[in-house]
Write an enzyme that holds these catalytic residues in place. Sequence first.
Site, PDB file in Angstrom:
ATOM      1  N   LYS A   1       0.853  -1.193   0.000  1.00  0.00           N
ATOM      2  CA  LYS A   1       0.000   0.000   0.000  1.00  0.00           C
ATOM      3  C   LYS A   1       0.879   1.229   0.000  1.00  0.00           C
ATOM      4  O   LYS A   1       1.769   1.371   0.836  1.00  0.00           O
ATOM      5  CB  LYS A   1      -0.899   0.019   1.245  1.00  0.00           C
ATOM      6  CG  LYS A   1      -1.911   1.156   1.241  1.00  0.00           C
ATOM      7  CD  LYS A   1      -3.104   0.775   0.402  1.00  0.00           C
ATOM      8  CE  LYS A   1      -4.012   1.975   0.143  1.00  0.00           C
ATOM      9  NZ  LYS A   1      -3.512   2.871  -0.913  1.00  0.00           N
TER      10      LYS A   1
ATOM     11  N   GLN B   1       7.028   3.929   4.044  1.00  0.00           N
ATOM     12  CA  GLN B   1       5.617   3.542   4.017  1.00  0.00           C
ATOM     13  C   GLN B   1       5.382   2.243   4.772  1.00  0.00           C
ATOM     14  O   GLN B   1       4.343   2.048   5.406  1.00  0.00           O
ATOM     15  CB  GLN B   1       5.163   3.387   2.567  1.00  0.00           C
ATOM     16  CG  GLN B   1       3.662   3.335   2.379  1.00  0.00           C
ATOM     17  CD  GLN B   1       3.027   4.709   2.436  1.00  0.00           C
ATOM     18  OE1 GLN B   1       3.481   5.636   1.793  1.00  0.00           O
ATOM     19  NE2 GLN B   1       1.966   4.844   3.208  1.00  0.00           N
TER      20      GLN B   1
ATOM     21  N   LYS C   1       5.266   3.227   8.413  1.00  0.00           N
ATOM     22  CA  LYS C   1       4.122   4.111   8.601  1.00  0.00           C
ATOM     23  C   LYS C   1       2.826   3.308   8.636  1.00  0.00           C
ATOM     24  O   LYS C   1       1.988   3.493   9.523  1.00  0.00           O
ATOM     25  CB  LYS C   1       4.064   5.132   7.467  1.00  0.00           C
ATOM     26  CG  LYS C   1       2.874   6.079   7.540  1.00  0.00           C
ATOM     27  CD  LYS C   1       2.689   6.871   6.258  1.00  0.00           C
ATOM     28  CE  LYS C   1       3.874   7.729   5.945  1.00  0.00           C
ATOM     29  NZ  LYS C   1       3.606   8.630   4.793  1.00  0.00           N
TER      30      LYS C   1
ATOM     31  N   LYS D   1       5.471   1.794  -3.040  1.00  0.00           N
ATOM     32  CA  LYS D   1       5.434   3.133  -3.634  1.00  0.00           C
ATOM     33  C   LYS D   1       5.719   2.999  -5.130  1.00  0.00           C
ATOM     34  O   LYS D   1       6.377   2.049  -5.567  1.00  0.00           O
ATOM     35  CB  LYS D   1       6.483   4.042  -2.985  1.00  0.00           C
ATOM     36  CG  LYS D   1       6.101   5.510  -3.014  1.00  0.00           C
ATOM     37  CD  LYS D   1       5.029   5.833  -2.001  1.00  0.00           C
ATOM     38  CE  LYS D   1       4.728   7.332  -1.963  1.00  0.00           C
ATOM     39  NZ  LYS D   1       3.716   7.677  -0.949  1.00  0.00           N
TER      40      LYS D   1
ATOM     41  N   GLY E   1      -2.918   8.031  -4.539  1.00  0.00           N
ATOM     42  CA  GLY E   1      -2.309   9.221  -5.099  1.00  0.00           C
ATOM     43  C   GLY E   1      -1.112   9.682  -4.292  1.00  0.00           C
ATOM     44  O   GLY E   1      -0.863   9.222  -3.178  1.00  0.00           O
ATOM     45  N   ASP E   2      -0.364  10.594  -4.861  1.00  0.00           N
ATOM     46  CA  ASP E   2       0.764  11.249  -4.198  1.00  0.00           C
ATOM     47  C   ASP E   2       0.998  12.532  -4.998  1.00  0.00           C
ATOM     48  O   ASP E   2       0.084  13.001  -5.695  1.00  0.00           O
ATOM     49  CB  ASP E   2       1.999  10.330  -4.193  1.00  0.00           C
ATOM     50  CG  ASP E   2       3.095  10.809  -3.243  1.00  0.00           C
ATOM     51  OD1 ASP E   2       2.950  10.629  -2.035  1.00  0.00           O
ATOM     52  OD2 ASP E   2       4.097  11.369  -3.730  1.00  0.00           O
TER      53      ASP E   2
ATOM     54  N   THR F   1      -4.663  13.406   5.381  1.00  0.00           N
ATOM     55  CA  THR F   1      -3.275  13.593   5.814  1.00  0.00           C
ATOM     56  C   THR F   1      -3.142  14.866   6.641  1.00  0.00           C
ATOM     57  O   THR F   1      -2.525  14.872   7.714  1.00  0.00           O
ATOM     58  CB  THR F   1      -2.324  13.635   4.604  1.00  0.00           C
ATOM     59  OG1 THR F   1      -2.529  12.482   3.786  1.00  0.00           O
ATOM     60  CG2 THR F   1      -0.874  13.664   5.070  1.00  0.00           C
TER      61      THR F   1
ATOM     62  N   ASN G   1      -2.267  19.434  -1.501  1.00  0.00           N
ATOM     63  CA  ASN G   1      -3.352  18.844  -0.725  1.00  0.00           C
ATOM     64  C   ASN G   1      -3.064  18.821   0.776  1.00  0.00           C
ATOM     65  O   ASN G   1      -3.888  19.250   1.590  1.00  0.00           O
ATOM     66  CB  ASN G   1      -3.608  17.422  -1.251  1.00  0.00           C
ATOM     67  CG  ASN G   1      -4.606  16.657  -0.415  1.00  0.00           C
ATOM     68  OD1 ASN G   1      -4.254  16.079   0.605  1.00  0.00           O
ATOM     69  ND2 ASN G   1      -5.854  16.645  -0.836  1.00  0.00           N
TER      70      ASN G   1
ATOM     71  N   SER H   1      -7.036   5.692   3.519  1.00  0.00           N
ATOM     72  CA  SER H   1      -6.982   4.799   2.358  1.00  0.00           C
ATOM     73  C   SER H   1      -7.309   3.369   2.776  1.00  0.00           C
ATOM     74  O   SER H   1      -8.022   2.649   2.079  1.00  0.00           O
ATOM     75  CB  SER H   1      -5.592   4.846   1.704  1.00  0.00           C
ATOM     76  OG  SER H   1      -5.433   6.012   0.935  1.00  0.00           O
TER      77      SER H   1
END
Length: 460
Positions: free
Chosen positions: A75, A96, A99, A111, A150-151, A194, A229, A384
């Site tokens: 993820k 990630q 996290k 990623k 998304g990123d 976030t 964002n 997410s």
Amino acid sequence: MVLPSEPEFEQALLELITSLAPFLTQHPEYKKALEIVHIPERIAQFRVMWEDDKGGCNVNRGYRVQYNSALGPYKGGLRLHPSVNLSILKFLGFEQTFKNALTGLSMGGGKGGSDFDPKGKSDAEIRRFCVAFMTELQRHIGKDTDVPAGDIGVGAREVAFMFGQYKKLRNEWVGVLTGKGITWGGSYIRPEATGFGLIYYVQHMIAKHAPERPLTAPSTLVAISGSGNVAQYTALKVLELGGTVLSLSDSKGSLVLRSSNLNPGQGITKSLVEEIQTMKLHGGSLSSLALPASTGLVYVPGARPWTLLPKVDIALPCATQNEMSGPEAEALISAGVKIVAEGSNMGCSLDAVEIFEGSRRKGGKNAVWYAPGKASNCGGVAVSGLEMAQNSQRLTWTTEEVDQKLNGIMSNCFNICYDAGCKFSGETPSPDVRPSLLSGANVAGFIKVADAMKVQGDWW
């Protein structure tokens, strides 16, 4: 072996190794897990061929780094930016992994992305790129295998284009991407998650370390970098609570309130953030904003906000990696900062982190408490994960339900980091010194991933 050409990944790995040193001294059996976990399980590289509006043929590099699946499907987001390379994606996937472990949800780490630059491209060009990119990526992902999101450079529009192509190729509607539109499988408050989660985490830091500077008070001064964002919704949540937002920034410069004598209505306002949101959808820059003198704001080209502000209580880097240097960290300490929490991934350089951690270890009234992005910005991937759960059940939870779950996840994450920082930082307990949230986040995340890998036979 780590290659010399991977500076961002080397930085992330060094941070983890340094944080784990006291823990590994007490538990040397975990050294083998560290040796294994820093190597990705799989890396997919592919070329992406797409047609521009003039009919020209273009090619970009596409990647997916599937880092660790011990806790669940890979993820992590997809980034579209000219700077994208394997070093950056490995660092992001590595971060990630831990996290996602801190959220308490069943998600592994990954990623991906491409060195494609969406700036200046038409909607049609972006659609053709996304279709071509997903045509290759779909070979490697799936709802129970790897669920991208998304990123940077990938928002609701790009997610929609990619989801549509995946659905056409596979002839199935599954939750293979998160960040979808609310009318077709998305989750409420995913765009906000976030930024909102960052503030929920910071509220716990304030309660422990700086109760005299609540975000409900206009006298609490918050510096924010970035204007995408994460920065937008971080600013909106601060404003909703009642605090004062001093700054936003982009790659060309910073929008700052330079005066320490505040008047009502000065600083970043809700209406200005909403104007920036609209402007960003069309590729605009902060330099193009018309700023009435009454706002007290000025645009400073070529500078980040950290050295431009005479007084700061809380600093929240929300732009990109290594956006705060050592000298900028020193400038923030001189401005009176008490809390620094990353909305971006690895927003502070190693020098900046050591300055903040050194200040914390000294204790006293000038101490700074620092929170790493793998903890403080995990709200986005947490929601997410909640979107994945809703897709699996074919349900949509209300805004209030999702926000409550997000707040609970961030509270649990803070408590995990705080407790692990107390237990494993290798420091002598002191009522004047806060535990290291950096050590706490790294050790707690590592233990959870390593333990799952061990029982699954990935190390022994």
